[in-house]
Design a protein around this motif. Structure first.
Motif, PDB file in Angstrom:
ATOM      1  N   VAL A  33      58.968 -27.516  11.198  1.00 51.79           N
ATOM      2  CA  VAL A  33      59.614 -27.744   9.912  1.00 51.79           C
ATOM      3  C   VAL A  33      59.642 -29.236   9.609  1.00 51.79           C
ATOM      4  CG1 VAL A  33      61.738 -27.480   8.571  1.00 51.79           C
ATOM      5  CG2 VAL A  33      61.042 -25.688  10.194  1.00 51.79           C
ATOM      6  N   GLY A  34      59.291 -29.590   8.391  1.00 47.76           N
ATOM      7  CA  GLY A  34      59.407 -30.955   7.921  1.00 47.76           C
ATOM      8  C   GLY A  34      60.470 -31.039   6.842  1.00 47.76           C
ATOM      9  N   VAL A  35      61.304 -32.065   6.905  1.00 44.83           N
ATOM     10  CA  VAL A  35      62.340 -32.282   5.893  1.00 44.83           C
ATOM     11  C   VAL A  35      62.217 -33.711   5.386  1.00 44.83           C
ATOM     12  CG1 VAL A  35      64.807 -32.286   5.356  1.00 44.83           C
ATOM     13  CG2 VAL A  35      63.904 -30.666   7.053  1.00 44.83           C
ATOM     14  N   ILE A  36      62.171 -33.883   4.069  1.00 42.19           N
ATOM     15  CA  ILE A  36      62.117 -35.214   3.476  1.00 42.19           C
ATOM     16  C   ILE A  36      63.371 -35.446   2.647  1.00 42.19           C
ATOM     17  CG2 ILE A  36      60.750 -36.880   2.182  1.00 42.19           C
ATOM     18  CD1 ILE A  36      58.321 -35.075   2.508  1.00 42.19           C
ATOM     19  N   LEU A  37      64.191 -36.399   3.101  1.00 45.69           N
ATOM     20  CA  LEU A  37      65.387 -36.787   2.373  1.00 45.69           C
ATOM     21  C   LEU A  37      65.007 -37.827   1.318  1.00 45.69           C
ATOM     22  CD1 LEU A  37      67.795 -37.091   5.433  1.00 45.69           C
ATOM     23  CD2 LEU A  37      67.548 -35.158   3.864  1.00 45.69           C
ATOM     24  N   PRO A  38      65.821 -38.002   0.265  1.00 50.62           N
ATOM     25  CA  PRO A  38      65.354 -38.784  -0.880  1.00 50.62           C
ATOM     26  C   PRO A  38      65.474 -40.295  -0.763  1.00 50.62           C
ATOM     27  CG  PRO A  38      67.524 -37.894  -1.345  1.00 50.62           C
ATOM     28  CD  PRO A  38      67.106 -37.339  -0.008  1.00 50.62           C
ATOM     29  N   ASP A  39      66.599 -40.783  -0.243  1.00 59.35           N
ATOM     30  CA  ASP A  39      66.848 -42.223  -0.294  1.00 59.35           C
ATOM     31  C   ASP A  39      68.089 -42.564   0.522  1.00 59.35           C
ATOM     32  OD1 ASP A  39      69.282 -41.853  -1.911  1.00 59.35           O
ATOM     33  OD2 ASP A  39      67.912 -41.303  -3.513  1.00 59.35           O
ATOM     34  N   THR A  40      68.461 -43.824   0.466  1.00 60.24           N
ATOM     35  CA  THR A  40      69.705 -44.260   1.099  1.00 60.24           C
ATOM     36  C   THR A  40      70.640 -44.893   0.071  1.00 60.24           C
ATOM     37  OG1 THR A  40      68.691 -46.390   1.659  1.00 60.24           O
ATOM     38  CG2 THR A  40      68.620 -44.665   3.334  1.00 60.24           C
ATOM     39  N   SER A  42      71.323 -43.456  -3.436  1.00 58.20           N
ATOM     40  CA  SER A  42      72.061 -42.565  -4.344  1.00 58.20           C
ATOM     41  C   SER A  42      73.370 -42.111  -3.720  1.00 58.20           C
ATOM     42  CB  SER A  42      71.215 -41.356  -4.734  1.00 58.20           C
ATOM     43  OG  SER A  42      70.939 -40.523  -3.613  1.00 58.20           O
ATOM     44  N   SER A  43      73.371 -41.944  -2.410  1.00 53.55           N
ATOM     45  CA  SER A  43      74.586 -41.597  -1.678  1.00 53.55           C
ATOM     46  C   SER A  43      74.360 -41.871  -0.205  1.00 53.55           C
ATOM     47  CB  SER A  43      74.952 -40.118  -1.877  1.00 53.55           C
ATOM     48  OG  SER A  43      76.092 -39.776  -1.110  1.00 53.55           O
ATOM     49  N   VAL A  44      75.420 -42.349   0.467  1.00 53.37           N
ATOM     50  CA  VAL A  44      75.307 -42.589   1.908  1.00 53.37           C
ATOM     51  C   VAL A  44      75.194 -41.267   2.670  1.00 53.37           C
ATOM     52  CG1 VAL A  44      76.552 -44.763   1.816  1.00 53.37           C
ATOM     53  CG2 VAL A  44      77.829 -42.632   2.171  1.00 53.37           C
ATOM     54  N   ARG A  45      75.468 -40.148   2.002  1.00 48.96           N
ATOM     55  CA  ARG A  45      75.492 -38.848   2.677  1.00 48.96           C
ATOM     56  C   ARG A  45      74.170 -38.501   3.344  1.00 48.96           C
ATOM     57  NH1 ARG A  45      74.408 -33.694  -1.192  1.00 48.96           N
ATOM     58  NH2 ARG A  45      73.621 -32.989   0.814  1.00 48.96           N
ATOM     59  N   TRP A  46      73.032 -38.909   2.777  1.00 51.97           N
ATOM     60  CA  TRP A  46      71.741 -38.442   3.280  1.00 51.97           C
ATOM     61  C   TRP A  46      71.516 -38.843   4.734  1.00 51.97           C
ATOM     62  CZ3 TRP A  46      70.633 -34.793   0.303  1.00 51.97           C
ATOM     63  CH2 TRP A  46      70.795 -34.894  -1.089  1.00 51.97           C
ATOM     64  N   GLU A  47      71.899 -40.072   5.081  1.00 51.12           N
ATOM     65  CA  GLU A  47      71.692 -40.537   6.450  1.00 51.12           C
ATOM     66  C   GLU A  47      72.917 -40.347   7.330  1.00 51.12           C
ATOM     67  OE1 GLU A  47      68.927 -41.535   7.999  1.00 51.12           O
ATOM     68  OE2 GLU A  47      67.805 -41.061   6.178  1.00 51.12           O
ATOM     69  N   THR A  48      74.112 -40.462   6.756  1.00 54.50           N
ATOM     70  CA  THR A  48      75.318 -40.370   7.580  1.00 54.50           C
ATOM     71  C   THR A  48      75.784 -38.937   7.797  1.00 54.50           C
ATOM     72  OG1 THR A  48      76.824 -40.579   5.679  1.00 54.50           O
ATOM     73  CG2 THR A  48      76.102 -42.620   6.755  1.00 54.50           C
ATOM     74  N   ALA A  49      75.420 -38.037   6.889  1.00 53.46           N
ATOM     75  CA  ALA A  49      75.880 -36.652   7.003  1.00 53.46           C
ATOM     76  C   ALA A  49      74.728 -35.661   7.158  1.00 53.46           C
ATOM     77  CB  ALA A  49      76.727 -36.277   5.782  1.00 53.46           C
ATOM     78  N   ASP A  50      73.787 -35.670   6.209  1.00 54.23           N
ATOM     79  CA  ASP A  50      72.740 -34.651   6.231  1.00 54.23           C
ATOM     80  C   ASP A  50      71.804 -34.775   7.430  1.00 54.23           C
ATOM     81  OD1 ASP A  50      72.447 -33.069   3.282  1.00 54.23           O
ATOM     82  OD2 ASP A  50      73.622 -34.890   3.275  1.00 54.23           O
TER      83      ASP A  50
END
Length: 352
Positions: A33-40, A42-50
């Motif tokens: 499985v590959g997952v691509i998150l959008p950015d750092t 728009s929200s800190v959530r992508w790296e700190t939570a997701d």
């Protein structure tokens, strides 16, 4: 809602990684499985939570997974997707930066026989097999009701600080908020603008312009997330109005929760990253195994009125009275939220 991760773990510690696929030798499912998150930004959530929630979910399931971040660059997201497809992912999940580039990625994946999932944001005109997210219209409804509760029955001028125009979620947030607030005749919209790419610096500039255009007669701010809310609070603070003008938010970030405790933000919306990550993992595992995922319904793609099978989770409104719920659920750590000057505020709010 059929989203609990049910597969047993049997992989090793390397099966979900930052920049490359893991070992996979002991994977419970044959596939990658590959997952691509959008950015750092728009929200800190992508790296700190997701990211950590996704890594934990795939590791628990024993699934070989690679998670990368496009850093706000649609071209980079396309390159990452091309590499992942070339490296043999069998399922690709993306949080698109815009629907056009997201749909093009999904078309490439489809041609290569790779199944795709929209994570958090629906790709309009895309070809994803499933959409995993929170009910984003409900998010907006919670924000609208939260602002209404903070303003009360008085006549009030409202400014909307909406999310990126390229993000379909931002459209849903605004629609949900309007569906609540437009019914209340004591509220008047005196300004509304979308913030490109959810950029907080641009949000501050835009809000200053809206505030000035309204001659400073702003009684409430419908901000689409905590970052935009924080930008508005900064401008309000400069005008001696922080804490006097209610501001909404979303994502229950550390800063957002601290602003709620301090009274400069009247509410935020909590969306459990663990719950969403588990839902994505379960959906991806079903695709890897050639099965159908359990859904909660469908979501209409407004570009062509098609219906995308969806797993939509329920968000939660957070005010000063229940900030502790986010910490108790693991959404944030108490030592992060209750640091420094916020320690006494946490104690007062019953967080210990």
């Amino acid at each position: 809602m059929g989203v609990a991760l049910a597969l047993s773990a049997c992989g090793n510690d390397d099966e979900a990684s930052d920049d490359s696929g893991g070992g996979g030798g002991g994977s419970a499912a044959e596939g990658k499985v590959g997952v691509i998150l959008p950015d750092t930004e728009s929200s800190v959530r992508w790296e700190t939570a997701d990211r950590p929630a996704l890594e934990a979910a795939f590791k628990k399931a024993g699934v070989d997974a690679v998670i990368q971040n496009a850093e706000g660059d649609a071209g980079k997201m396309t390159q990452i997707a091309d590499t992942m497809i070339g490296d043999g992912v069998t399922v690709l999940a993306i949080v698109n930066l815009d629907s056009e580039s997201g749909a093009a990625i999904q078309e490439k994946a489809k041609t290569a026989g790779v199944a795709t999932i929209d994570y958090d944001r629906l790709t309009l005109g895309g070809s994803a097999e499933y959409y995993v997210s929170f009910d984003n219209t409900v998010v907006g409804e919670l924000q609208g009701q939260g602002l209404a509760d903070c303003l009360g029955d008085k006549a009030a001028n409202i400014v909307y600080l909406n999310g990126s125009p390229t993000d379909n979620n931002a459209t849903l947030f605004a629609e949900g908020a309007h569906s609540v607030l437009d019914e209340m005749t004591n509220f008047k919209v005196v300004g509304e603008q979308a913030v490109p790419d959810w950029d907080n610096e641009q949000a501050a500039t835009i809000f200053q312009q809206l505030y000035t255009a309204a001659d400073g007669k702003v009684d409430g701010v419908l901000a689409a997330n905590d970052g935009l809310g924080g930008a508005a609070i900064g401008i309000l603070e400069g005008n001696g109005l922080a804490g006097k003008v209610p501001v909404t938010g979303q994502d229950a970030t550390v800063e957002g929760l601290q602003n709620v405790l301090a009274g400069t933000q009247c509410m935020t919306v909590y969306k459990s990253a663990t719950q969403e990550a588990n839902a994505l993992a379960e959906t991806a595992i079903a695709l890897v195994n050639g099965d159908e995922a359990e859904t909660t319904g469908t979501t209409v793609d407004s570009s062509d009125d098609s219906e995308v099978p969806s797993i939509l989770l329920e968000p939660q409104s957070i005010t000063k009275e229940n900030v502790g719920d986010v910490i108790a659920d693991g959404g944030q750590k108490m030592e992060d939220v209750c640091s420094g000057e916020y320690a006494a505020m946490c104690t007062e709010a019953g967080i210990s």
